[in-house]
Design a protein around this motif. Sequence first.
Motif, PDB file in Angstrom:
ATOM      1  N   LEU A 180      77.903 -66.876 -31.665  1.00 56.43           N
ATOM      2  CA  LEU A 180      78.377 -67.051 -30.292  1.00 56.43           C
ATOM      3  C   LEU A 180      78.068 -65.831 -29.428  1.00 56.43           C
ATOM      4  N   SER A 181      78.047 -64.645 -30.047  1.00 54.24           N
ATOM      5  CA  SER A 181      77.673 -63.439 -29.302  1.00 54.24           C
ATOM      6  C   SER A 181      76.255 -63.569 -28.769  1.00 54.24           C
ATOM      7  N   ARG A 182      75.394 -64.229 -29.549  1.00 50.71           N
ATOM      8  CA  ARG A 182      74.024 -64.454 -29.103  1.00 50.71           C
ATOM      9  C   ARG A 182      73.997 -65.370 -27.874  1.00 50.71           C
ATOM     10  N   ARG A 183      74.907 -66.338 -27.848  1.00 56.31           N
ATOM     11  CA  ARG A 183      74.953 -67.276 -26.718  1.00 56.31           C
ATOM     12  C   ARG A 183      75.419 -66.596 -25.424  1.00 56.31           C
ATOM     13  N   ILE A 184      76.192 -65.521 -25.561  1.00 53.33           N
ATOM     14  CA  ILE A 184      76.654 -64.803 -24.359  1.00 53.33           C
ATOM     15  C   ILE A 184      75.931 -63.456 -24.276  1.00 53.33           C
ATOM     16  N   ASN A 185      74.603 -63.493 -24.480  1.00 53.14           N
ATOM     17  CA  ASN A 185      73.858 -62.233 -24.525  1.00 53.14           C
ATOM     18  C   ASN A 185      73.745 -61.541 -23.175  1.00 53.14           C
ATOM     19  N   ASP A 186      74.310 -62.157 -22.115  1.00 55.24           N
ATOM     20  CA  ASP A 186      74.367 -61.468 -20.833  1.00 55.24           C
ATOM     21  C   ASP A 186      75.530 -60.482 -20.789  1.00 55.24           C
ATOM     22  N   VAL A 187      76.457 -60.590 -21.747  1.00 51.86           N
ATOM     23  CA  VAL A 187      77.583 -59.649 -21.820  1.00 51.86           C
ATOM     24  C   VAL A 187      77.075 -58.351 -22.438  1.00 51.86           C
ATOM     25  N   PRO A 188      77.204 -57.219 -21.756  1.00 54.82           N
ATOM     26  CA  PRO A 188      76.649 -55.958 -22.272  1.00 54.82           C
ATOM     27  C   PRO A 188      77.370 -55.479 -23.522  1.00 54.82           C
ATOM     28  N   THR A 189      76.643 -54.769 -24.358  1.00 57.80           N
ATOM     29  CA  THR A 189      77.218 -54.237 -25.591  1.00 57.80           C
ATOM     30  C   THR A 189      78.389 -53.304 -25.301  1.00 57.80           C
ATOM     31  N   GLU A 190      78.386 -52.677 -24.123  1.00 55.50           N
ATOM     32  CA  GLU A 190      79.489 -51.780 -23.760  1.00 55.50           C
ATOM     33  C   GLU A 190      80.831 -52.503 -23.734  1.00 55.50           C
ATOM     34  N   ALA A 191      80.811 -53.827 -23.597  1.00 53.26           N
ATOM     35  CA  ALA A 191      82.061 -54.584 -23.565  1.00 53.26           C
ATOM     36  C   ALA A 191      82.787 -54.538 -24.900  1.00 53.26           C
ATOM     37  N   VAL A 192      82.070 -54.198 -25.971  1.00 56.92           N
ATOM     38  CA  VAL A 192      82.700 -54.081 -27.296  1.00 56.92           C
ATOM     39  C   VAL A 192      83.798 -53.026 -27.270  1.00 56.92           C
ATOM     40  N   THR A 193      83.682 -52.055 -26.370  1.00 60.32           N
ATOM     41  CA  THR A 193      84.728 -51.041 -26.223  1.00 60.32           C
ATOM     42  C   THR A 193      86.072 -51.705 -25.940  1.00 60.32           C
ATOM     43  N   GLY A 194      86.088 -52.648 -25.011  1.00 58.09           N
ATOM     44  CA  GLY A 194      87.317 -53.363 -24.682  1.00 58.09           C
ATOM     45  C   GLY A 194      87.811 -54.202 -25.843  1.00 58.09           C
ATOM     46  N   PHE A 195      86.878 -54.834 -26.568  1.00 61.12           N
ATOM     47  CA  PHE A 195      87.269 -55.650 -27.712  1.00 61.12           C
ATOM     48  C   PHE A 195      87.940 -54.784 -28.786  1.00 61.12           C
ATOM     49  N   CYS A 196      87.399 -53.587 -28.988  1.00 62.16           N
ATOM     50  CA  CYS A 196      87.989 -52.656 -29.966  1.00 62.16           C
ATOM     51  C   CYS A 196      89.379 -52.224 -29.526  1.00 62.16           C
ATOM     52  N   PHE A 197      89.524 -51.953 -28.225  1.00 63.56           N
ATOM     53  CA  PHE A 197      90.814 -51.491 -27.703  1.00 63.56           C
ATOM     54  C   PHE A 197      91.887 -52.567 -27.884  1.00 63.56           C
ATOM     55  N   VAL A 198      91.580 -53.809 -27.536  1.00 62.03           N
ATOM     56  CA  VAL A 198      92.558 -54.891 -27.677  1.00 62.03           C
ATOM     57  C   VAL A 198      92.850 -55.152 -29.152  1.00 62.03           C
ATOM     58  N   THR A 199      91.829 -55.065 -29.991  1.00 63.53           N
ATOM     59  CA  THR A 199      92.043 -55.225 -31.439  1.00 63.53           C
ATOM     60  C   THR A 199      92.998 -54.162 -31.963  1.00 63.53           C
ATOM     61  N   ALA A 200      92.835 -52.929 -31.481  1.00 60.12           N
ATOM     62  CA  ALA A 200      93.735 -51.845 -31.891  1.00 60.12           C
ATOM     63  C   ALA A 200      95.169 -52.142 -31.449  1.00 60.12           C
ATOM     64  N   LEU A 201      95.337 -52.669 -30.233  1.00 63.32           N
ATOM     65  CA  LEU A 201      96.680 -53.001 -29.738  1.00 63.32           C
ATOM     66  C   LEU A 201      97.320 -54.114 -30.573  1.00 63.32           C
ATOM     67  N   LEU A 202      96.555 -55.154 -30.880  1.00 65.20           N
ATOM     68  CA  LEU A 202      97.082 -56.259 -31.686  1.00 65.20           C
ATOM     69  C   LEU A 202      97.409 -55.800 -33.105  1.00 65.20           C
ATOM     70  N   ALA A 203      96.574 -54.928 -33.662  1.00 62.49           N
ATOM     71  CA  ALA A 203      96.846 -54.399 -35.001  1.00 62.49           C
ATOM     72  C   ALA A 203      98.101 -53.536 -34.992  1.00 62.49           C
ATOM     73  N   THR A 204      98.306 -52.796 -33.912  1.00 65.95           N
ATOM     74  CA  THR A 204      99.521 -51.982 -33.788  1.00 65.95           C
ATOM     75  C   THR A 204     100.757 -52.876 -33.771  1.00 65.95           C
ATOM     76  N   LEU A 205     100.666 -53.992 -33.057  1.00 67.31           N
ATOM     77  CA  LEU A 205     101.781 -54.935 -33.016  1.00 67.31           C
ATOM     78  C   LEU A 205     102.053 -55.516 -34.403  1.00 67.31           C
ATOM     79  N   CYS A 206     101.002 -55.932 -35.105  1.00 63.97           N
ATOM     80  CA  CYS A 206     101.176 -56.467 -36.462  1.00 63.97           C
ATOM     81  C   CYS A 206     101.754 -55.414 -37.400  1.00 63.97           C
ATOM     82  N   HIS A 207     101.305 -54.182 -37.228  1.00 65.44           N
ATOM     83  CA  HIS A 207     101.818 -53.080 -38.051  1.00 65.44           C
ATOM     84  C   HIS A 207     103.308 -52.878 -37.792  1.00 65.44           C
ATOM     85  N   ALA A 208     103.708 -52.891 -36.522  1.00 62.82           N
ATOM     86  CA  ALA A 208     105.109 -52.671 -36.177  1.00 62.82           C
ATOM     87  C   ALA A 208     106.000 -53.786 -36.720  1.00 62.82           C
TER      88      ALA A 208
END
Length: 296
Positions: A180-208
């Motif tokens: 699916l990432s290939r299908r949205i190849n107009d989304v810049p790789t820099e957007a992965v920064t945001g995906f990592c940040f939200v993943t960290a927040l969700l993992a923090t919630l699961c950890h808590a």
Amino acid sequence: MNETHASTNKATAIGAIAIILWATLPLFATLTGALPPFQIVAMTFSIGAVVGVGFSLFHRKNPIAALHQRPAAWLIGVGGLFGWHFCYFQAVRLAPPIEASMINYLWPLLMVLMSTHLPNDRLSKEKLRWTHAVGALSGLTGAALLITHGGQSLTLRTEHLPGYLAAAACAMIWSSYSVLSRRINDVPTEAVTGFCFVTALLATLCHALTETTNAPHGVEWPAIAMMGLGPIGAAFFAWDYGVKRGDIRLLGVFSYGTPLLATALMFLFGRAEETGNEVWTACALIIGGALLANSK
């Protein structure tokens, strides 16, 4: 070699860096001691987000600008990164890790097969060839030999069915995320920064909600740092670039090299027991499959 072909080869090589980086993950994981899994994910993805900010600044881009993406991109990105880790931890909790890892490693084969549904654009000119499918199956067989120690450790049991299903979800999530990432190849790789940040927040919630915090000490700190910089940092940016602009089918086949490289690193640093002939057989199957898939 025309310009488009050279660009595709370059992107495939960058994607392959992720495969190499992921091979270091088991080694670093053995150094994290008794740190809870979601705590590790929260810490390492936070570092990964910092890596992304640094990547953007190095290329003189505004890291905030890349966060302005459509909801589908966020769903695919966060669903892939956090969804895989969440399901994997459930899989190894509800089923033996060896069986869970084996089922999870269906993802490269699924990724190769799913690529047949990609649009026939300049990056996907070739249809799925028999060499891709056979190469992926060869790699899967080699990975199975490594993970199960020649088949000796694989004993599927019905009481572990929830764990097996979670592992199957892992395979579906990561293969789907990659395609699916290939299908949205107009989304810049820099957007992965945001995906990592939200993943960290969700993992923090699961950890808590589910874990008790353990403060890292000694070698655990550099292990966490290296994981965040490499296999849970730069690797996801390299993979995003590779699957969007490179040969996604070859990357799927090459992915079976991860357990082989991981085994070699574990053995080299004295973190794995001496292995038998299955390693050499697996090596031949994985390398042979990759060469076959790359043949014209």
